[in-house]
Design a protein around this motif. Sequence first.
Motif, PDB file in Angstrom:
ATOM      1  N   LYS A 172       0.849  -1.289  -0.032  1.00 61.83           N
ATOM      2  CA  LYS A 172       0.056  -0.154  -0.242  1.00 61.83           C
ATOM      3  C   LYS A 172       0.999   1.184   0.022  1.00 61.83           C
ATOM      4  N   ALA A 173       0.538   2.254  -0.859  1.00 64.57           N
ATOM      5  CA  ALA A 173       1.264   3.480  -1.035  1.00 64.57           C
ATOM      6  C   ALA A 173       0.742   4.585  -1.481  1.00 64.57           C
ATOM      7  N   PHE A 174       0.969   5.708  -0.804  1.00 67.85           N
ATOM      8  CA  PHE A 174       0.339   6.936  -1.523  1.00 67.85           C
ATOM      9  C   PHE A 174       0.679   7.356  -2.759  1.00 67.85           C
ATOM     10  N   GLY A 175      -0.303   7.404  -3.789  1.00 59.23           N
ATOM     11  CA  GLY A 175      -0.041   7.579  -5.197  1.00 59.23           C
ATOM     12  C   GLY A 175       0.048   6.245  -6.111  1.00 59.23           C
ATOM     13  N   ARG A 176      -0.166   5.159  -5.429  1.00 58.37           N
ATOM     14  CA  ARG A 176      -0.584   3.926  -6.338  1.00 58.37           C
ATOM     15  C   ARG A 176      -1.627   3.998  -7.140  1.00 58.37           C
ATOM     16  N   THR A 177      -1.388   3.722  -8.324  1.00 57.25           N
ATOM     17  CA  THR A 177      -2.542   3.623  -9.384  1.00 57.25           C
ATOM     18  C   THR A 177      -3.586   2.875  -8.984  1.00 57.25           C
ATOM     19  N   THR A 178      -3.161   1.475  -8.890  1.00 53.48           N
ATOM     20  CA  THR A 178      -4.547   0.663  -8.618  1.00 53.48           C
ATOM     21  C   THR A 178      -4.672   0.560  -7.109  1.00 53.48           C
ATOM     22  N   ARG A 179      -5.682   0.232  -6.805  1.00 52.87           N
ATOM     23  CA  ARG A 179      -6.554   0.233  -5.466  1.00 52.87           C
ATOM     24  C   ARG A 179      -7.125  -0.928  -5.176  1.00 52.87           C
ATOM     25  N   THR A 180      -7.103  -1.437  -3.858  1.00 57.07           N
ATOM     26  CA  THR A 180      -7.450  -2.595  -3.458  1.00 57.07           C
ATOM     27  C   THR A 180      -9.124  -2.554  -3.414  1.00 57.07           C
ATOM     28  N   ALA A 181      -9.843  -3.373  -3.878  1.00 55.48           N
ATOM     29  CA  ALA A 181     -11.168  -3.486  -3.621  1.00 55.48           C
ATOM     30  C   ALA A 181     -11.748  -3.480  -2.177  1.00 55.48           C
ATOM     31  N   THR A 182     -12.985  -2.722  -1.979  1.00 55.01           N
ATOM     32  CA  THR A 182     -13.306  -2.844  -0.759  1.00 55.01           C
ATOM     33  C   THR A 182     -13.921  -4.281  -0.204  1.00 55.01           C
ATOM     34  N   GLY A 183     -13.510  -4.875   0.839  1.00 55.13           N
ATOM     35  CA  GLY A 183     -13.923  -6.092   1.132  1.00 55.13           C
ATOM     36  C   GLY A 183     -12.929  -7.305   0.639  1.00 55.13           C
ATOM     37  N   VAL A 184     -11.851  -6.828   0.057  1.00 51.16           N
ATOM     38  CA  VAL A 184     -10.800  -7.932  -0.511  1.00 51.16           C
ATOM     39  C   VAL A 184      -9.531  -7.679   0.077  1.00 51.16           C
ATOM     40  N   LEU A 185      -9.111  -8.704   0.852  1.00 51.59           N
ATOM     41  CA  LEU A 185      -7.766  -9.001   1.252  1.00 51.59           C
ATOM     42  C   LEU A 185      -6.676  -9.114   0.356  1.00 51.59           C
ATOM     43  N   LYS A 186      -5.573  -8.546   0.660  1.00 53.75           N
ATOM     44  CA  LYS A 186      -4.593  -8.940  -0.092  1.00 53.75           C
ATOM     45  C   LYS A 186      -3.297  -9.422   0.813  1.00 53.75           C
ATOM     46  N   GLY A 187      -2.638 -10.482   0.741  1.00 62.68           N
ATOM     47  CA  GLY A 187      -1.860 -11.167   1.360  1.00 62.68           C
ATOM     48  C   GLY A 187      -1.931 -12.450   2.015  1.00 62.68           C
ATOM     49  N   LYS A 188      -1.046 -12.837   3.051  1.00 62.80           N
ATOM     50  CA  LYS A 188      -1.362 -14.319   3.566  1.00 62.80           C
ATOM     51  C   LYS A 188      -2.072 -14.118   4.985  1.00 62.80           C
ATOM     52  N   LEU A 189      -3.136 -14.837   4.857  1.00 63.21           N
ATOM     53  CA  LEU A 189      -4.041 -14.532   6.015  1.00 63.21           C
ATOM     54  C   LEU A 189      -3.540 -14.623   7.463  1.00 63.21           C
ATOM     55  N   GLY A 190      -2.350 -15.863   7.312  1.00 68.44           N
ATOM     56  CA  GLY A 190      -1.777 -16.235   8.741  1.00 68.44           C
ATOM     57  C   GLY A 190      -0.594 -15.095   9.249  1.00 68.44           C
ATOM     58  N   TYR A 191      -0.573 -14.048   8.493  1.00 70.21           N
ATOM     59  CA  TYR A 191       0.485 -13.291   8.864  1.00 70.21           C
ATOM     60  C   TYR A 191      -0.192 -11.846   8.825  1.00 70.21           C
ATOM     61  N   MET A 192      -1.472 -11.505   8.631  1.00 67.18           N
ATOM     62  CA  MET A 192      -1.997 -10.123   8.555  1.00 67.18           C
ATOM     63  C   MET A 192      -2.271  -9.572  10.257  1.00 67.18           C
ATOM     64  N   ALA A 193      -2.368  -8.135  10.266  1.00 70.21           N
ATOM     65  CA  ALA A 193      -2.506  -7.818  11.285  1.00 70.21           C
ATOM     66  C   ALA A 193      -3.897  -7.503  11.517  1.00 70.21           C
ATOM     67  N   PRO A 194      -4.454  -7.531  12.814  1.00 72.27           N
ATOM     68  CA  PRO A 194      -5.878  -7.515  13.289  1.00 72.27           C
ATOM     69  C   PRO A 194      -6.568  -6.275  12.104  1.00 72.27           C
ATOM     70  N   GLU A 195      -5.993  -5.187  12.351  1.00 76.93           N
ATOM     71  CA  GLU A 195      -6.574  -3.980  11.679  1.00 76.93           C
ATOM     72  C   GLU A 195      -6.591  -4.388  10.201  1.00 76.93           C
ATOM     73  N   GLN A 196      -5.751  -5.135   9.606  1.00 75.45           N
ATOM     74  CA  GLN A 196      -5.776  -5.245   8.198  1.00 75.45           C
ATOM     75  C   GLN A 196      -6.810  -6.270   7.868  1.00 75.45           C
ATOM     76  N   LEU A 197      -7.245  -7.322   8.782  1.00 79.71           N
ATOM     77  CA  LEU A 197      -8.314  -8.076   8.528  1.00 79.71           C
ATOM     78  C   LEU A 197      -9.845  -7.498   8.841  1.00 79.71           C
TER      79      LEU A 197
END
Length: 434
Positions: A172-197
Amino acid sequence: MRWLRSRRASAYEPLSEIASGGVGRVELVRRREGSFERLYARKRLHDAHRDDAEFRTMFFDEARIAGLVRHANVVSVLDVGEDDEGPYLVMEYVEGVPASAIVQHAIARRAEVPLQLALRIGIEAARGLHAAHELTAPSGEPLALVHRDVSPQNILVGFDGVTRVTDFGVAKAFGRTTRTATGVLKGKLGYMAPEQLRFEEVDRRADLFSLGIVLYELLAGRRLYRNVDGHDGVRRILHEPPPDLGEVRADAAPELVELVFSMLAKDPAHRPRTALEVSRVLDDVLADVVGSEGRLDVGEHLREAFAGELQRQRERSRAPARAALSRGPRAALTASVVAGVIAAAISVWASLTPDDEQRAETTPIVPAAAAPVAAPAPVPVIEAAPPAVHDSAQADVAEEAPAAPTTRSRRAARTPRRTASGAGSSKIPMWEWE
């Protein structure tokens, strides 16, 4: 973006395919210019995606961001271009193994990962992350970069003794062209922070939570938030108190136990503020360990422990160039093949390969109930942007084995652990790795 076409691409001779996933593939390539010769990892989109505007944008978005990070503990992206086979990224090729393989190796031998090795991996991974977190645009504006996919598969430990963070594909970065859609997680579930989940706004402290999991797993020799029943791992991240490292690692100093505890805090405000702070605490702990044990040469240790793997990688690099590599999507590499795959490309495949249990790249989750480079590589290559990748198959590990015997002689000297906000130990099967 202006592309470097066939002239640049033709400089790279394909040697073999390293990995292939659902979106792209990575191949080992060699570049020769007169007496100069060097190996690289080249990432491409599959034929089915190379003309897709969205995939292309994501591919080069990733490249643009990762290409800005120049640090000894981050895998370098050295070239970017497009030829008749579509867009490609050329990355630093790293002889070594991912942190996950180091844990697997210890598990197979009923041993613990050497404390110094785990500490050095943590220190250098933290330094690489700090460099990424502090990244600014050419204009000087902070990019507020968050990796969002820190995991053992995306931390490469070279046979040169240097640890490198890789795979900024879902950053995730300011100014990135593509955006993650709402309700979609990107990454490995077993290593995500609570706020990311919880689909909340994340900052660099989310990466520190993930790094805390990696540190725990290196030291404990087991998965922390293993997904054993649906989204059980997600539930445990959200609600289970942070574990006490001292329960499973007798030689962990109180300062180390407390650091890991704080990194795994549910509330970001209770975690260290920066990765630099993490590296400094680990540096102090390492200094005490070296003072009592003597210094461990990480490169020498890995070359001895993974002698067969090192030989396989070097045999691959000496293979004659292949005129063409087979194209198109392929099934994920088997664990035995993955064991022989090491390079920046390893992480590349992982981010491209959906993992039913660990990756949630396109899976909506309902959380309510739920090789060393101190400076740019000294090669005459145009510096550009890189990619990122993760590997689900790399996470498959050895069968369950009994825990290695450990002593508890230092337990009496430990300071009391906090219990109010979550000091309980996570009771899960030992020696399991998804």
